[in-house]
Design a protein around this motif. Structure first.
Motif, short mmCIF file in Angstrom:
data_model
loop_
_atom_site.label_atom_id
_atom_site.label_comp_id
_atom_site.label_asym_id
_atom_site.label_seq_id
_atom_site.Cartn_x
_atom_site.Cartn_y
_atom_site.Cartn_z
N SER A 257 -12.75 7.25 3.01
CA SER A 257 -11.41 7.67 2.72
C SER A 257 -9.93 8.10 2.12
O SER A 257 -9.86 8.77 1.26
CB SER A 257 -10.20 7.96 4.40
N ARG B 212 -7.01 9.74 -3.60
CA ARG B 212 -8.00 8.73 -4.94
C ARG B 212 -7.92 10.44 -5.51
O ARG B 212 -7.19 10.55 -6.50
CB ARG B 212 -8.49 7.95 -4.71
N SER C 280 -0.99 6.22 -3.19
CA SER C 280 -0.35 5.18 -2.24
C SER C 280 0.63 6.02 -2.15
O SER C 280 1.62 6.07 -1.39
CB SER C 280 -0.28 3.70 -2.83
N ARG D 232 -0.98 13.95 4.68
CA ARG D 232 -2.10 13.85 5.06
C ARG D 232 -2.47 14.23 6.55
O ARG D 232 -4.08 14.55 6.66
CB ARG D 232 -1.42 11.98 6.45
N ARG E 275 -7.64 2.99 6.43
CA ARG E 275 -6.11 2.73 6.32
C ARG E 275 -5.75 3.02 8.38
O ARG E 275 -4.76 2.28 9.13
CB ARG E 275 -4.62 3.01 5.84
N ASP E 276 -6.02 3.45 8.19
CA ASP E 276 -5.69 4.73 9.72
C ASP E 276 -7.03 5.66 10.53
O ASP E 276 -6.59 6.66 11.63
CB ASP E 276 -4.51 5.97 10.19
N ARG F 157 1.81 -1.76 -3.13
CA ARG F 157 1.46 -1.24 -2.19
C ARG F 157 1.21 -1.37 -0.56
O ARG F 157 1.34 -0.86 0.13
CB ARG F 157 -0.13 -1.27 -2.49
N ARG G 47 5.23 2.72 5.96
CA ARG G 47 5.41 4.40 5.74
C ARG G 47 5.58 5.35 7.28
O ARG G 47 5.44 4.61 7.79
CB ARG G 47 3.80 5.36 4.92
O1 DC Z 1 -8.31 1.78 -0.18
P1 DC Z 1 -8.18 2.40 -1.73
O2 DC Z 1 -7.68 1.56 -2.09
O3 DC Z 1 -9.28 3.70 -1.76
O4 DC Z 1 -6.79 3.82 -0.97
C1 DC Z 1 -5.57 4.28 -1.90
C2 DC Z 1 -4.99 5.09 -1.36
O5 DC Z 1 -4.62 5.90 -0.21
C3 DC Z 1 -4.30 4.05 -0.70
O6 DC Z 1 -2.90 3.34 -1.06
C4 DC Z 1 -3.74 3.87 0.57
C5 DC Z 1 -3.83 5.46 1.01
N1 DC Z 1 -5.13 5.05 2.15
C6 DC Z 1 -4.80 5.95 3.34
O7 DC Z 1 -3.10 6.10 2.91
N2 DC Z 1 -4.92 6.05 5.09
C7 DC Z 1 -6.59 5.67 4.92
N3 DC Z 1 -7.71 6.34 5.57
C8 DC Z 1 -7.41 5.78 2.84
C9 DC Z 1 -5.93 5.06 2.14
#
Ligand code: DC
Length: 205
Positions: free
Chosen positions: A31, A36, A85, A94, A115-116, A160, A167
């Protein structure tokens, strides 16, 4: 079946997620690649983040494509990491990417990482893993991947981590029913085998 793997950058989510998906024949959703790709689109063309997030056609298969163009390598640069980020803290961005992620995991078997995933994208996921590692171990891994100095990576990573965890919208935190695994000093194959075992257990429930 959805297997959610959440955790901070460098914890091993991609390696473990891909390994588990391969072992089980599940599809794999990175995700972070969505955030990105939108960040890259903004760096290249400018515009309002939420609008760009709604308009971007991002394909997150084996290769990541933005509006049909292969951007798999381009989205890994530090400038993209930083902006991804930032825009990931915007509620409207989002929302736009949430729709896309839910559409994807609605059908079939998935390992989805981010992350979520366990808290927001797929709170009904049958198995939720929260993968962590010490900040130093995470920075060493990322530095090796990027060919960068690990202390610089450690510094950027702390910024980060704070942004992702503090947040207001969908901060990084384990779902109440997530299983927490620490990958510090553990080979990836070991963690993959453990998660595959947990999936098999979940399938029997
Ligand atoms: O996992 P990554 O480093 O490729 O993620 C890039 C950015 O996206 C990271 O700063 C957090 C955000 N992200 C997020 O907020 N929720 C997600 N489900 C995946 C990534």
């Amino acid at each position: 079946m959805v297997v959610a793997i959440d955790g901070p950058a460098g914890a091993g989510k991609s390696t473990v997620g891909r390994g588990v998906a391969r072992a089980l024949g599940y599809r794999y959703l990175d995700s972070g690649a969505l955030y990105r790709a939108v960040a890259l689109a903004l760096i290249e063309d400018g515009g309002a983040p939420a609008e760009r997030a709604r308009a971007a056609r991002v394909d997150v298969g084996d290769r990541v494509k933005l509006d049909g163009r292969d951007v798999t390598e381009l989205i890994r640069g530090p400038e993209v990491s930083e902006l991804a980020s930032k825009i990931a803290s915007m509620g409207e961005v989002r929302e736009a990417l949430l729709v896309r992620q839910r559409e994807l995991v609605a059908d079939g078997d998935w390992v989805a990482e981010g992350r979520d995933i366990g808290t927001v994208v797929a709170p009904e996921a049958e198995l939720k893993i929260f993968l962590t590692a010490s900040p130093e171990a995470r920075a060493h891994r990322r530095a090796q991947e990027l060919g960068a100095d690990w202390r610089t990576v450690l510094h950027d990573q702390a910024i980060r981590d704070a942004q992702d965890s503090e947040r207001a919208h969908s901060p990084l935190r384990p779902a109440p029913d997530a299983i927490e695994l620490d990958s510090t000093d553990r080979p990836a194959e070991d963690v993959i085998a453990q998660v595959v075992g947990l999936v098999r257990e979940a399938q029997r429930r």
